[in-house]
Design a protein around this motif. Sequence first.
Motif, PDB file in Angstrom:
ATOM      1  N   GLY A   4       0.881  -1.345  -0.186  1.00 38.51           N
ATOM      2  CA  GLY A   4      -0.118   0.145  -0.168  1.00 38.51           C
ATOM      3  C   GLY A   4       0.888   1.251  -0.045  1.00 38.51           C
ATOM      4  N   GLY A   5       1.946   1.259  -0.642  1.00 34.23           N
ATOM      5  CA  GLY A   5       3.073   2.369  -0.694  1.00 34.23           C
ATOM      6  C   GLY A   5       3.704   2.737   0.604  1.00 34.23           C
ATOM      7  N   ARG A   6       3.531   1.756   1.624  1.00 34.84           N
ATOM      8  CA  ARG A   6       4.221   1.939   2.737  1.00 34.84           C
ATOM      9  C   ARG A   6       5.250   0.944   3.037  1.00 34.84           C
ATOM     10  NH1 ARG A   6      -0.828   4.257   2.826  1.00 34.84           N
ATOM     11  NH2 ARG A   6      -1.430   6.049   3.919  1.00 34.84           N
ATOM     12  N   ALA A   7       6.496   1.365   3.602  1.00 37.90           N
ATOM     13  CA  ALA A   7       7.460   0.512   3.770  1.00 37.90           C
ATOM     14  C   ALA A   7       7.443  -0.127   5.330  1.00 37.90           C
ATOM     15  CB  ALA A   7       8.961   1.351   3.826  1.00 37.90           C
ATOM     16  N   TYR A   8       7.492  -1.643   5.383  1.00 38.50           N
ATOM     17  CA  TYR A   8       7.379  -2.156   6.669  1.00 38.50           C
ATOM     18  C   TYR A   8       8.969  -2.714   6.872  1.00 38.50           C
ATOM     19  CZ  TYR A   8       2.296  -2.602   6.403  1.00 38.50           C
ATOM     20  OH  TYR A   8       1.103  -2.211   6.129  1.00 38.50           O
ATOM     21  N   VAL A   9       9.663  -2.254   8.101  1.00 39.68           N
ATOM     22  CA  VAL A   9      10.927  -2.700   8.428  1.00 39.68           C
ATOM     23  C   VAL A   9      10.951  -3.625   9.484  1.00 39.68           C
ATOM     24  CG1 VAL A   9      13.208  -1.687   8.876  1.00 39.68           C
ATOM     25  CG2 VAL A   9      11.624  -0.583   7.124  1.00 39.68           C
ATOM     26  N   MET A  10      11.725  -4.488   9.585  1.00 35.69           N
ATOM     27  CA  MET A  10      12.287  -5.280  10.615  1.00 35.69           C
ATOM     28  C   MET A  10      13.605  -5.438  10.916  1.00 35.69           C
ATOM     29  SD  MET A  10      12.023  -9.422  11.444  1.00 35.69           S
ATOM     30  CE  MET A  10      11.931 -10.032  13.080  1.00 35.69           C
ATOM     31  N   GLY A  11      13.930  -5.284  12.247  1.00 41.83           N
ATOM     32  CA  GLY A  11      15.363  -5.290  12.504  1.00 41.83           C
ATOM     33  C   GLY A  11      15.851  -5.690  13.928  1.00 41.83           C
TER      34      GLY A  11
END
Length: 244
Positions: A138-145
């Motif tokens: 949906g145009g949004r970045a999801y980041v895991m770290g």
Amino acid sequence: EGIAVDGSGRAYVMGTTSSTDYPKTSGAFDRIFNGDVDAFVTKLNASGSALDYSTYLGGTTTEFSAAIAVDGMSRAHVTGQTRSENYPTTSGAFDRSFNGGIADAFVTKLNASGSALEYSTYLGGTDFDQGHGIAVNGGRAYVMGTTSSTDFRTTQGAFDRTPNGDVDAFVTKFNASGSGLEYSTYLGGTHSDEGGGDIAVLDGRAYVTGTTSSIDYPTTQGAFDTSLGGFQDAFVTKLNASGS
């Protein structure tokens, strides 16, 4: 390091280089090597016979690349870690200042031609932070770290706003412009939880994986396995759409 492919079969590669002569393309965002180690983002044409674009990405010390995702408009979203106080950020981005400690995560979105940054931001607290996986939905970045910062930025109503142990995983969702967080949460137990795995998103719900040494890693009733099986286990976790 990572690779992604768009709907036209063009490969996008992110990695790390210490080469001053890494191949760049005319008009790319950054054609000059910046420091000890830079990240790079390279887009090949569909046949692999030429570069559509290729650019350095970094500041004057060290960047380590981690992951790349491409949206439906051929824009690359990348994450990793930076130790540079002058990593390139953009006006209006969520966090334009290095937060201290060993390293911050970074999240950067390039335009389709690789000639400019649509947004670029630090992400972290005052200890160690690294992005390991990135997905776009949906145009949004999801980041895991992974973070060892006790002041990693979390959001009101997020699943876990309190650091749990030596090292926690984190999951963070940016808004479409990269100017703010839609949600951001710790994820872990009282020992070490490494978000060094990956993330995928479907219908706004993030699925994440990594490793944990915590006997109290958060599990859910009825899940496949709710007990630590040895010194270290893998984990698989699905968050709801709001990250709560």
